[in-house]
Design a protein around this motif. Structure first.
Motif, PDB file in Angstrom:
ATOM      1  N   ILE A  93       0.839  -1.207   0.000  1.00 18.02           N
ATOM      2  CA  ILE A  93       0.000   0.000   0.000  1.00 18.02           C
ATOM      3  C   ILE A  93       0.869   1.249   0.000  1.00 18.02           C
ATOM      4  O   ILE A  93       0.604   2.205  -0.757  1.00 18.02           O
ATOM      5  N   VAL A  94       1.903   1.282   0.824  1.00 20.79           N
ATOM      6  CA  VAL A  94       2.763   2.465   0.875  1.00 20.79           C
ATOM      7  C   VAL A  94       3.485   2.671  -0.452  1.00 20.79           C
ATOM      8  O   VAL A  94       3.655   3.805  -0.922  1.00 20.79           O
ATOM      9  N   THR A  95       3.909   1.570  -1.074  1.00 23.23           N
ATOM     10  CA  THR A  95       4.552   1.689  -2.390  1.00 23.23           C
ATOM     11  C   THR A  95       3.605   2.325  -3.406  1.00 23.23           C
ATOM     12  O   THR A  95       4.001   3.197  -4.196  1.00 23.23           O
ATOM     13  N   GLU A  96       2.347   1.896  -3.379  1.00 29.63           N
ATOM     14  CA  GLU A  96       1.356   2.471  -4.296  1.00 29.63           C
ATOM     15  C   GLU A  96       1.102   3.940  -3.973  1.00 29.63           C
ATOM     16  O   GLU A  96       1.006   4.779  -4.881  1.00 29.63           O
ATOM     17  N   LEU A  97       1.011   4.272  -2.699  1.00 28.07           N
ATOM     18  CA  LEU A  97       0.756   5.661  -2.309  1.00 28.07           C
ATOM     19  C   LEU A  97       1.912   6.570  -2.697  1.00 28.07           C
ATOM     20  O   LEU A  97       1.701   7.735  -3.072  1.00 28.07           O
ATOM     21  N   CYS A  98       3.112   6.068  -2.622  1.00 23.73           N
ATOM     22  CA  CYS A  98       4.267   6.885  -3.019  1.00 23.73           C
ATOM     23  C   CYS A  98       4.237   7.223  -4.499  1.00 23.73           C
ATOM     24  O   CYS A  98       4.753   8.275  -4.921  1.00 23.73           O
ATOM     25  N   GLU A  99       3.658   6.337  -5.293  1.00 26.20           N
ATOM     26  CA  GLU A  99       3.522   6.639  -6.717  1.00 26.20           C
ATOM     27  C   GLU A  99       2.578   7.809  -6.941  1.00 26.20           C
ATOM     28  O   GLU A  99       2.750   8.611  -7.859  1.00 26.20           O
ATOM     29  N   TYR A 100       1.549   7.891  -6.080  1.00 24.07           N
ATOM     30  CA  TYR A 100       0.578   8.971  -6.235  1.00 24.07           C
ATOM     31  C   TYR A 100       1.162  10.328  -5.836  1.00 24.07           C
ATOM     32  O   TYR A 100       0.590  11.365  -6.185  1.00 24.07           O
ATOM     33  N   ALA A 101       2.261  10.337  -5.085  1.00 22.37           N
ATOM     34  CA  ALA A 101       2.841  11.609  -4.642  1.00 22.37           C
ATOM     35  C   ALA A 101       3.316  12.453  -5.815  1.00 22.37           C
ATOM     36  O   ALA A 101       3.446  13.680  -5.687  1.00 22.37           O
ATOM     37  N   ALA A 102       3.597  11.816  -6.941  1.00 25.02           N
ATOM     38  CA  ALA A 102       4.016  12.555  -8.148  1.00 25.02           C
ATOM     39  C   ALA A 102       2.854  12.813  -9.088  1.00 25.02           C
ATOM     40  O   ALA A 102       3.063  13.175 -10.245  1.00 25.02           O
ATOM     41  N   ASN A 103       1.617  12.670  -8.599  1.00 27.01           N
ATOM     42  CA  ASN A 103       0.434  12.860  -9.433  1.00 27.01           C
ATOM     43  C   ASN A 103       0.320  14.315  -9.867  1.00 27.01           C
ATOM     44  O   ASN A 103       0.670  15.231  -9.120  1.00 27.01           O
ATOM     45  N   VAL A 104      -0.178  14.522 -11.081  1.00 27.08           N
ATOM     46  CA  VAL A 104      -0.345  15.888 -11.570  1.00 27.08           C
ATOM     47  C   VAL A 104      -1.419  16.630 -10.798  1.00 27.08           C
ATOM     48  O   VAL A 104      -1.432  17.863 -10.761  1.00 27.08           O
ATOM     49  N   ASP A 105      -2.343  15.872 -10.210  1.00 27.89           N
ATOM     50  CA  ASP A 105      -3.367  16.486  -9.373  1.00 27.89           C
ATOM     51  C   ASP A 105      -2.764  16.724  -7.990  1.00 27.89           C
ATOM     52  O   ASP A 105      -2.488  15.791  -7.238  1.00 27.89           O
ATOM     53  N   VAL A 106      -2.549  18.003  -7.665  1.00 30.19           N
ATOM     54  CA  VAL A 106      -1.856  18.345  -6.427  1.00 30.19           C
ATOM     55  C   VAL A 106      -2.643  17.880  -5.209  1.00 30.19           C
ATOM     56  O   VAL A 106      -2.066  17.416  -4.223  1.00 30.19           O
ATOM     57  N   ALA A 107      -3.973  17.980  -5.259  1.00 26.98           N
ATOM     58  CA  ALA A 107      -4.781  17.569  -4.117  1.00 26.98           C
ATOM     59  C   ALA A 107      -4.611  16.077  -3.832  1.00 26.98           C
ATOM     60  O   ALA A 107      -4.495  15.661  -2.668  1.00 26.98           O
ATOM     61  N   ILE A 108      -4.590  15.266  -4.873  1.00 22.82           N
ATOM     62  CA  ILE A 108      -4.407  13.825  -4.685  1.00 22.82           C
ATOM     63  C   ILE A 108      -2.992  13.532  -4.189  1.00 22.82           C
ATOM     64  O   ILE A 108      -2.779  12.649  -3.347  1.00 22.82           O
ATOM     65  N   ALA A 109      -2.015  14.260  -4.692  1.00 24.86           N
ATOM     66  CA  ALA A 109      -0.647  14.069  -4.216  1.00 24.86           C
ATOM     67  C   ALA A 109      -0.545  14.375  -2.720  1.00 24.86           C
ATOM     68  O   ALA A 109       0.092  13.649  -1.953  1.00 24.86           O
ATOM     69  N   ARG A 110      -1.190  15.432  -2.297  1.00 21.50           N
ATOM     70  CA  ARG A 110      -1.190  15.765  -0.877  1.00 21.50           C
ATOM     71  C   ARG A 110      -1.866  14.662  -0.057  1.00 21.50           C
ATOM     72  O   ARG A 110      -1.364  14.256   0.999  1.00 21.50           O
ATOM     73  N   GLU A 111      -3.009  14.197  -0.522  1.00 18.53           N
ATOM     74  CA  GLU A 111      -3.737  13.166   0.210  1.00 18.53           C
ATOM     75  C   GLU A 111      -2.922  11.880   0.312  1.00 18.53           C
ATOM     76  O   GLU A 111      -2.961  11.190   1.335  1.00 18.53           O
ATOM     77  N   SER A 112      -2.206  11.555  -0.738  1.00 15.85           N
ATOM     78  CA  SER A 112      -1.401  10.330  -0.695  1.00 15.85           C
ATOM     79  C   SER A 112      -0.279  10.438   0.339  1.00 15.85           C
ATOM     80  O   SER A 112       0.008   9.469   1.052  1.00 15.85           O
ATOM     81  N   ILE A 113       0.341  11.605   0.443  1.00 11.38           N
ATOM     82  CA  ILE A 113       1.394  11.785   1.451  1.00 11.38           C
ATOM     83  C   ILE A 113       0.806  11.694   2.843  1.00 11.38           C
ATOM     84  O   ILE A 113       1.381  11.076   3.749  1.00 11.38           O
ATOM     85  N   ARG A 114      -0.356  12.308   3.042  1.00 12.80           N
ATOM     86  CA  ARG A 114      -1.010  12.196   4.355  1.00 12.80           C
ATOM     87  C   ARG A 114      -1.355  10.752   4.678  1.00 12.80           C
ATOM     88  O   ARG A 114      -1.263  10.320   5.830  1.00 12.80           O
ATOM     89  N   ALA A 115      -1.781  10.020   3.665  1.00  5.37           N
ATOM     90  CA  ALA A 115      -2.132   8.617   3.898  1.00  5.37           C
ATOM     91  C   ALA A 115      -0.918   7.822   4.359  1.00  5.37           C
ATOM     92  O   ALA A 115      -1.022   6.959   5.247  1.00  5.37           O
TER      93      ALA A 115
END
Length: 1368
Positions: A469-491
Motif C-alpha cells: 500500500i505504501v509503495t502504491e501511495l508513493c507513486e501517487y505523490a508525483a500525481n499531476v493532481d496536487v490535491a491527490i498528491a497531498r492526500e497520498s502523502i497524508r495517507a
C-alpha cells in the motif's frame, strides 16, 4: 482556260473567310460551351450547393463555431493552441464576461415584442372553434411556440383563455401541451385557473384512460386552495377507475390534496381508500404509490391523532411486511427500495424470522440497480446488529456486490456506492484488508473518487499489506493532481502512525522532503512532526534531513509551523536553529498568526537550551508578539513575557516540560456521531458523512461543526490544509494558549482593562521575588547590575521602552450607540451644512496616541469597534483630519464629528454637531474615552519594536560577515546605480539590436535583477520600452537567460519579469518566462497568473486572459484571488467596456472578495469616460458608504462627470465638500471647474471659488489655476478693469502667470479695445515677474503693426533682442 482560272479564283476563300473560320467560329463555340457550363454551375449553386454545410463553412456563408481546446494542467502545453483561437476574435470587443457569470443567450425564436404574442392570440382564436381538416396540426405549431416562449421566460399568461378554448380536441399531444401550460400559470393566476376546471373535469371522464389520467394529474397539480372542492370528486372517481394508470395518478393526487388542504383530504376519507387499495389492488405501482402516500400522511398526522399513530405502527406489522415481501418482485426499482426501507424498520420476533427474511432477500443483492442493493444491505445490517457473528458474515457476504457496483457504472454512482463501502471499511477494516487492491486509484477516475479510495487504503493497512500500500501511495505523490498528491502523502503518514512497518515508512517520508516540490515538502514536514511526537527515537535521522531545508522555501503556514516546532523542540541538535528562528522573526509580518504562535513557543524552548544565541531573537519575538493585532498572538507573547518576568525556571517548567511520546491521536468524529451515521445507511448522511440534522436543520447542529463542501467527505480526515490528527496527550497542553480564566486574569493585570496595553513591571508586587530577577540576570548576562534589579527583563527585550500605561480613564457614560449605523456621503454633507456646532473642544492625545497615527487605519478600525464610523479621512503627518458619525441605539439621532489631529503637538481639535443637543456632552465623553484607549499602548510597542530593529541592525553590523555589510552599503549607493542606469539607457538607444546583449553582458550589475538594484532595472526597461520596444524585449530575454543559467529560484523575480512584459505588450515572452519557471521546478502561484493576465490584457489578448482565468478557476493551488478580479476590472476599464467591467466586479463580490479603492477607481473613471454618469454616481456613493477614502483619481473622475453634465450647483457642492473635508485640491481638479465656469461665462462663481480656496488655506497650483481662469474669463469678455484688478490681486499674493496663453489672451483683449497705453502699463507690471515668450512678442508685433504703431513695433523688436527671444 482563262474562264476556268477565273472561276477557280472566284471560288477560293477570302481573308475574311479565313478569319471567320479559324478565329471567330472557335471562339464562339468555346464561349457557348463556357456559358453553358457556367449556367449549369449557377443552377447547381443556387439549388444545391448553398445548402451544403461544408460549402457554407468554406465560403463563409455560415460562421464555423469555435472549438476550444480542453483545459490542461500545464500552461506551457495549453498556450500552443491559444494563438489559433485569438485569430477568431478581433480585440476586446469580442471578449466574454466572467465564466462564473455566463448568461443565457436569447433563443432565435424569441419574440421581439408584444406584437408576436398578440398574433398568437389572434391565431389561437381563429382555430378555437374551427373543425377544418388539418386544424390540429396548426394548433400543434402554435402550442409549440407558446410552450417555447414560456420555457425561455416570456410571459404568455395573456393567452390563458385562448389555450383553454383550443384544448377541446381529441388529440392527446395537444392536451399534454395544454396541461403543461395550465399547470405553469395556474398558481400564479388563480383567477384564470377557474377557466380550466370545466374542461379538466370533462377530460377526467373521457373514454381514453390516458386522457383521464393526464387530466387528473393536471387538475391535482393546480395547487390552488380555492379549487380543492372541484378536486375531491374527480379524485374519488380516479381511485375507483378500472385503469391502473388512472388509479396510480389518483393516489398521488390524493397526496397533493393533503398538502394543499389536509382537512379536505381527511374529510373525504381518502387515507382509508388508499389503505384499501394498498391491500387489495393487483397493480404493484398502485400499491407502491399508496404506501408512499400513506407514510407521508400518517407521519404528519401521528403527532396529533392517535388513530394515525396506530395506522403508522401497523405499516411495520408482521402480516403487512410479509405481504409486501411476497410481492417484492412485482415492484419496479423505486417500489422495491420503498418496501425495503420499510422492512429495515421491522423488528423480527426471533432469529429464525431474521434468517427467513434474509433468505427471501438474498437474490436482491445481485440486482443490477445499486439503490436496490444498498437498500437490501441496510436490511441485512439492521437485522443482525444484535448478532455479532452473523453481522460479520453479512460483511463478508455484501463485500462482493459492493465491489462489483464500484467498478461498474458512472463515476457519480461509483462514488455513492464507495461512500457506503467506506463506512463499512471504517467499521470493520480487517474484513476488507485482503481486497486492498480494489481501492487502488485508476488514472481516469475523478479526484473525489480517488480521495475516498486513499482513505480506505489507509484504513485497511495492516502488517501484511503495508509495504504494497505504501509503495502504491508513493507513486501517487508525483500525481499531476496536487490535491491527490497531498492526500497520498497524508495517507502514508497515517499508516506510519498506526505502527505498521515504521522503519520503511519513515525512509519514504524523508525521501519526500528531498523532492523539489513545495507542496510535497510541506505535507511531509507536517507528517514528520507528528511522527517525532509519537516516535522520538527517530529524531536523529529526521532532524538530519530537516536541517537541510531552508525556511524560505516553505511557504504554507502549517508546514512552516511544523518546521518551527522541530527547530524549537530539537534546538540542541540543530546548529543553526537560533539563527533560523531569528530570521523568521525579522520577517514577522509575512507570516500568518498560526506561525507566530509556534514561533513564540519555539524561541522560548530554544532560549532555555541555548540562551546566549537566542537572547536577541527572543526579545524581538516578544516585542513583535506584544504589538501584534491578533488576539491569540498578543496573549501568548504577554503570557511568556510575564512568565519570564516571574521566574525563568518556572517558565521552563511551563513552556518546555518533560514530554512523553504521544500514544493516541484524536479522531475528528465521536463514536456517537459515527453510530448515528450508520443508522442512516442508504441516505445522504453517508455521502455527506454527517447526521442528517446537521445539514437539514440549522437550528440543531449541536456542538459539531463541519464543512458544507462535499469535497471534505471523509471520516477522520481534514481538508488539505489541516493536520491529519490532533494530539490528545496531556503533555502537549503546555504548548497551547491560556485558558479562558487565565486570559481574564492576565487582562486584569493590565491597566485600563485593555486587551492591547503594554506589559509593565510593578516592583512593589511581593509576588515577584528578587531571586527571580537575579536568576534572569544571571542566565542572560545581558546587563550590568544596576540599582534596580527589576530592569533585568528589560535587558532581555534589549531596551524596549515598555513603561506603564496611563492611568485608567473614567468610565464611559451610559450613552449607547448603534453598531450598524449607516450614512451616505450626500446625507452627511447635507447634515453637516444644516446642523450648528454643538461642542468645539481641544483635547490632549498623548505622545503614544500620536504615535498611533503613523498608520491612521488602526485608529479607524478601533473607532469602528466603538460604534463610531469614519466617512472620510485625509492629511499627511503631522496633520490629520477625520470625519466621524455615530447614531443612537434607540433612536435615529446622529452625531457628526470633525477631528483634527496634530501629531507634533499631540492634540486633537473636536467639532461635534448633533441632532439631539442634550446628549452632546455625553457623546463627547464617550468619543474622548474611545480616542484615548488601547491604540496608544499598541503603537508604543510598535515604536519600541522599530527602535529595537534599528538599534539591532547597528549592533549586528559590527559582527556580521562582509556579505551582509555589503547589502547594507548597497542602499547607500542607490544614486550611483540610478546614474549608471541612465548611462546604460543612453548607450542602448544608440546601439543596434544585434549589439544589445553584448552590451548587457558588460553592464550586468544594473539589469540582472538579483539585488537591490531591481527597481533600477525595472525603470530602465520601462523607459526603454517607450522608445524602442524591440530593444526592451532583448533586455528582458537576456535577463531571463541569466536567471535560468544562474538557477534562480526566487519566484518574485520571475513574476516581476512577467509584469515587465506587459510594458512592451509581449505575451509570448511572458509565456516563455512562465515555461522557464516550470522547468526550474518553481511552484506557480496566483500572483504569477495575475501577472500573466495583466500582460495579456495590456496586449489586447482577451481570449488568452480568459483562458488563464479558466485554468485558475479549475485549480486548487492557485485559485483566483482578489488581485485576479482587480486585473480584469482594470483591463476592461481601459477598454472602456463598462458591461464586462461591471460583470467582473459583480463576479468578484460573488466570489467573496470585498471591493477596494483600485476597483472603484477603474469603475468610476470608465463610467465617466463613456458618459454613464448615473452609474458612476452609484459606485461613488457605494465607495463612500463603505468608508473607503477616495483617491485623487476618483475625485478627478467624479468632478469630470459633474463638469461634463454642466451641473454647476453639484460641482459647487462637491468642491465645498472636498475643502471642508480637507482633501487636497490639486491643479487638475480645479482646472476642470474653472474650465466649466469659463465656458458658461460665470465669473461670479469663479470669484466665490477663489474666496473659498483662500478661506480653507488652499495654496499652490490650485489657487494659481483659479487666478488664471478668472483673468482668462475677464479677458474674453473684454472687461479690462476686472482683468487689471485680478492681475494685481494675483501678483500681490506672490503668484504669476504660468502659461503664455493667458498673457496672450489679455494682450488680445487690449488690442480689441485699442487700449494701447493700458497695455504698456500691463506689460511693464507683468514683465517684472514673468518672462515673455517668442509667441507673445510675435502677437505684440502683429497687433502694433495692424494698428500702425511702428514705434511700438521697433520697441518690441528691441525687447526681443535684449531678452534673447529672437534667437528662439
Amino acid at each position: 482556260m482563262d474562264s476556268a482560272a477565273t472561276s477557280s479564283s472566284s471560288s477560293s476563300p477570302s481573308p475574311v473567310d479565313y478569319i471567320v473560320l479559324l478565329i471567330l467560329r472557335p471562339i464562339a463555340a468555346i464561349s457557348f460551351v463556357f456559358v453553358f457550363i457556367a449556367l449549369g454551375w449557377l443552377l447547381a449553386w443556387k439549388l444545391v450547393l448553398v445548402h451544403v454545410p461544408l460549402v457554407q463553412e468554406i465560403f463563409g456563408l455560415r460562421k464555423k463555431p469555435a472549438k476550444f481546446k480542453p483545459q490542461t494542467r500545464r500552461l506551457s502545453r495549453y498556450y500552443n493552441s491559444i494563438n489559433a483561437r485569438n485569430s477568431s476574435a478581433s480585440g476586446p470587443g469580442q471578449a466574454m464576461a466572467p465564466p462564473a457569470q455566463s448568461s443565457r443567450n436569447p433563443s432565435p425564436s424569441q419574440p421581439s415584442g408584444k406584437g408576436e404574442v398578440s398574433d398568437l392570440r389572434s391565431q389561437l382564436r381563429q382555430l378555437a372553434g374551427s373543425r377544418a381538416p388539418g386544424v390540429d396540426d396548426a394548433k400543434r405549431e402554435l402550442f409549440k411556440k407558446v410552450i417555447s416562449y414560456m420555457t425561455i421566460g416570456i410571459d404568455v399568461s395573456s393567452l390563458f383563455g385562448e389555450m383553454v378554448m383550443c384544448s377541446v380536441t381529441p388529440d392527446i399531444v395537444l392536451k399534454k401541451m395544454c396541461y403543461l401550460y395550465v399547470g405553469n400559470y395556474a398558481k400564479v393566476n388563480p383567477d384564470l385557473a377557474l377557466l380550466t376546471i370545466n374542461f379538466l373535469q370533462r377530460d377526467c371522464k373521457d373514454q381514453d384512460p390516458m386522457i383521464r389520467g393526464l387530466a387528473l394529474r393536471s387538475l391535482s397539480s393546480l395547487r390552488v386552495a380555492n379549487l380543492v372542492e372541484y378536486l375531491v370528486g374527480p379524485l374519488g372517481s380516479g381511485l375507483k377507475d378500472n385503469n391502473a394508470y388512472v388509479r396510480t395518478v389518483a393516489v398521488m393526487g390524493a397526496l397533493k390534496l393533503y398538502h394543499i388542504s389536509a382537512s379536505t383530504c381527511l374529510d373525504a376519507d381518502f387515507p382509508a381508500v388508499l389503505k384499501h387499495l394498498m391491500l387489495n389492488d393487483s397493480e404493484s405501482q398502485v400499491v407502491a404509490n399508496c404506501l408512499s402516500a400513506l407514510q407521508e400522511i400518517w407521519n404528519s398526522e401521528s403527532s396529533t391523532s392517535e388513530e394515525a399513530a396506530r395506522e403508522k405502527e401497523g405499516l411495520i406489522s408482521k402480516p403487512f411486511i410479509y405481504y409486501l415481501l411476497n410481492r417484492l418482485r412485482e415492484f419496479n426499482e423505486w417500489g422495491q427500495c420503498l418496501v425495503l426501507e420499510l422492512v429495515a424498520k421491522y423488528v423480527p420476533s426471533d432469529t429464525n424470522e431474521n434468517f427467513d427474511i434474509m433468505n427471501l432477500l438474498e437474490d436482491r443483492l445481485q440486482h443490477a440497480n445499486g439503490a436496490v442493493v444498498l437498500a437490501t444491505i441496510k436490511v441485512f445490517l439492521q437485522l443482525t446488529l444484535s448478532m455479532a457473528d452473523v453481522h460479520q458474515e453479512v460483511y463478508e457476504r455484501i463485500k462482493a456486490p459492493l465491489l462489483t457496483l464500484v467498478s461498474s457504472g458512472s463515476p457519480e454512482q461509483s462514488y455513492a456506492v464507495l461512500s457506503h463501502l467506506h463506512l463499512l471499511v471504517m467499521r470493520a477494516p480487517y474484513i476488507f484488508a485482503s481486497d486492498y487492491k480494489h481501492f487502488y486509484c485508476q488514472y481516469n477516475e475523478p479526484s473525489y473518487v480517488k480521495k475516498l479510495k486513499l482513505e480506505m487504503l489507509t484504513a485497511v493497512a495492516n502488517e501484511n499489506n503495508t509495504y504494497e500500500i505504501v509503495t502504491e501511495l508513493c507513486e501517487y505523490a508525483a500525481n499531476v493532481d496536487v490535491a491527490i498528491a497531498r492526500e497520498s502523502i497524508r495517507a502514508v503518514g497515517k499508516i506510519a502512525l498506526q505502527q505498521y512497518d515504521v522503519n520503511a515508512i519513515v525512509d519514504r517520508l524523508l525521501q519526500f522532503l528531498e523532492m523539489e516540490k513545495d507542496y510535497v515538502t510541506a505535507e511531509a514536514l507536517v507528517l514528520v512532526k507528528d511522527l517525532l511526537r509519537k516516535y522520538p527515537q527517530w529524531s536523529h535521522d529526521c532532524i538530519a534531513v530537516v536541517g537541510n531545508i531552508s525556511s524560505k522555501n516553505v511557504q504554507e503556514p502549517k508546514a512552516k509551523a511544523a518546521l518551527i516546532w522541530m527547530l524549537g523542540e530539537y534546538a540542541q541538535d540543530m546548529d543553526d536553529a537560533p539563527y533560523i528562528l531569528e530570521s523568521l522573526v525579522e520577517n514577522w509580518e509575512e507570516d500568518a498568526p498560526e506561525v507566530h504562535l509556534h514561533l513564540l513557543t519555539a524561541i522560548m524552548k530554544c532560549f532555555f537550551r541555548r540562551p546566549p544565541e537566542t537572547q536577541k531573537a527572543l526579545g524581538m519575538a516578544l516585542a513583535a508578539g506584544l504589538s501584534d493585532f491578533h488576539q491569540d498572538v498578543h496573549d501568548r507573547a504577554l503570557f511568556y513575557y510575564r512568565l519570564l518576568q516571574y521566574d525563568v525556571s518556572s517558565a521552563e517548567r511551563v513552556v518546555n516540560p518533560p514530554k512523553q511520546a504521544v500514544s493516541v491521536f484524536a479522531d475528528t468524529q465521536s463514536n456517537e456521531i459515527k453510530d448515528r451515521i450508520f443508522d442512516e445507511f442508504n441516505s445522504l448522511s453517508i455521502v455527506y458523512q454527517k447526521p442528517s440534522y446537521m445539514f437539514t436543520d440549522k437550528d440543531h447542529r449541536g456542538p459539531f461543526e463541519f464543512s458544507d463542501e462535499i469535497g471534505n467527505l471523509t471520516v477522520g480526515a481534514e481538508s488539505e490544509h489541516v493536520v491529519p490528527a490532533t494530539s490528545v496527550d496531556a503533555n502537549e497542553t503546555s504548548d497551547l494558549l491560556l485558558s479562558t480564566s487565565e486570559k481574564e486574569d492576565t487582562r486584569a493585570m493590565v491597566a485600563n482593562g485593555s486587551d492591547y496595553s503594554a506589559p509593565f513591571y510593578d516592583s512593589s508586587n511581593p509576588a515577584l521575588p528578587l531571586q527571580s530577577e537575579l536568576a534572569i540576570t544571571g542566565l542572560l548576562g545581558a546587563a550590568d547590575p544596576g540599582p534596580q534589579a527589576s530592569t533585568a527583563i528589560d535587558d532581555l527585550l534589549m531596551g524596549l521602552d515598555l513603561t506603564a500605561p496611563p492611568a485608567p480613564a473614567s468610565a464611559p457614560p451610559p450613552l449607547k450607540l448603534n453598531a450598524r449605523a449607516a450614512l451616505d456621503a450626500g446625507s452627511f454633507q447635507k447634515k453637516w451644512r444644516e446642523l450648528p456646532v454643538a461642542i468645539s473642544q481641544e483635547c490632549e492625545l498623548g505622545s503614544q496616541g500620536a504615535a498611533a497615527l503613523t498608520s491612521p487605519q488602526a485608529l479607524l478600525h478601533h473607532m469602528q469597534g466603538n460604534s463610531i464610523q469614519c466617512i472620510a479621512s485625509g492629511g499627511q503627518s503631522p496633520n490629520f483630519k477625520f470625519f466621524f458619525f455615530a447614531q443612537k441605539a434607540d433612536e435615529p439621532s446622529v452625531f457628526l464629528v470633525e477631528c483634527k489631529i496634530n501629531t507634533s503637538t499631540t492634540k486633537a481639535q473636536l467639532n461635534i454637531k448633533a441632532e439631539d443637543q442634550s446628549t452632546s456632552h455625553e457623546f463627547l465623553a464617550l468619543f474622548q474615552s474611545a480616542l484615548s484607549r488601547p491604540e496608544a499602548a499598541i503603537m508604543a510597542l510598535a515604536a519600541a519594536w522599530r527602535r529595537v530593529s534599528s538599534s539591532a541592525a547597528g549592533v549586528a553590523a559590527q559582527s556580521l560577515p562582509d556579505s551582509f555589510r555589503f547589502q547594507q552599503r548597497s542602499f547607500c549607493s542607490s544614486a550611483t546605480a540610478v546614474a549608471s542606469a541612465d548611462t546604460l539607457l543612453a548607450k542602448l538607444l544608440q546601439l543596434s539590436t544585434s549589439q544589445i546583449k553584448r552590451a548587457l553582458d558588460s553592464e550586468d550589475s544594473v539589469v540582472a535583477g538579483r539585488s537591490s538594484d531591481l527597481a533600477v532595472s525595472d525603470s530602465l526597461v520601462a523607459r526603454l520600452a517607450s522608445s524602442s520596444p524591440q530593444k526592451a524585449k532583448l533586455v528582458l530575454e537576456w535577463r531571463l537567460e541569466r536567471m535560468v543559467n544562474d538557477g534562480e529560484k526566487d519566484r518574485s523575480l520571475y513574476s516581476n519579469l512577467i509584469s515587465l512584459c506587459a510594458k512592451i505588450r509581449n505575451v509570448p515572452l511572458a509565456m516563455s518566462v512562465f515555461t522557464s519557471m516550470e522547468d526550474c521546478g518553481i511552484q506557480v502561484t496566483a500572483s504569477v497568473f495575475n501577472s500573466l493576465i495583466h500582460t495579456c490584457l495590456s496586449s489586447n489578448e482577451v481570449i488568452t486572459a480568459l483562458s488563464l482565468f479558466e485554468i485558475m478557476d479549475g485549480s486548487e493551488t492557485f485559485r483566483p484571488d482578489s488581485e485576479t478580479y482587480d486585473t480584469f476590472i482594470s483591463g476592461f476599464s481601459n477598454f472602456r467596456d463598462t458591461h464586462r467591467m461591471r460583470a467582473w466586479y459583480q463576479a468578484k463580490r460573488e466570489a467573496g472578495f470585498s471591493a477596494n479603492l483600485l476597483n472603484y477607481e477603474s469603475l468610476i473613471s470608465c463610467c465617466v469616460k463613456v458618459k454613464d454618469f448615473d452609474t458612476a454616481d452609484l459606485f461613488y456613493n457605494e465607495m463612500m458608504a463603505q468608508g473607503i477614502a477616495p483617491s485623487e483619481k476618483v475625485l478627478d473622475s467624479v468632478l469630470e462627470g459633474l463638469c461634463k453634465r454642466r451641473n454647476c450647483e453639484r460641482v459647487k457642492e462637491f468642491v465645498n465638500f472636498l475643502m471642508e473635508c480637507r482633501f487636497e485640491i490639486t491643479g487638475s481638479l480645479i482646472e476642470k471647474v474653472v474650465k466649466l465656469y469659463c465656458e458658461l461665462e460665470k465669473p461670479d462663481e469663479i470669484e466665490k471659488l477663489l474666496d473659498a480656496l483662500v478661506e480653507f488655506n488652499q495654496v499652490g497650483e490650485a489657487l494659481l489655476q483659479v487666478h488664471c481662469g478668472i483673468i482668462r474669463l475677464y479677458a474674453s469678455l473684454d472687461r479690462l478693469d476686472d482683468v487689471e484688478y485680478s492681475v494685481g490681486r494675483m501678483m500681490s499674493q506672490g503668484m504669476s502667470f504660468s502659461s503664455p496663453g493667458d498673457v496672450e489672451r489679455v494682450i488680445s483683449a487690449y488690442f480689441r479695445r485699442e487700449a494701447y497705453d493700458r497695455l504698456d502699463l500691463f506689460l511693464e507690471h507683468v514683465t517684472r515677474y514673468y518672462k515673455l515668450t517668442r509667441s507673445t512678442y510675435d502677437l505684440l508685433v502683429a497687433g502694433y503693426r495692424r494698428a500702425g504703431l511702428t514705434e511700438k513695433v521697433d520697441s518690441v523688436v528691441k525687447d526681443m533682442e535684449s531678452s534673447g527671444a529672437l534667437a528662439c
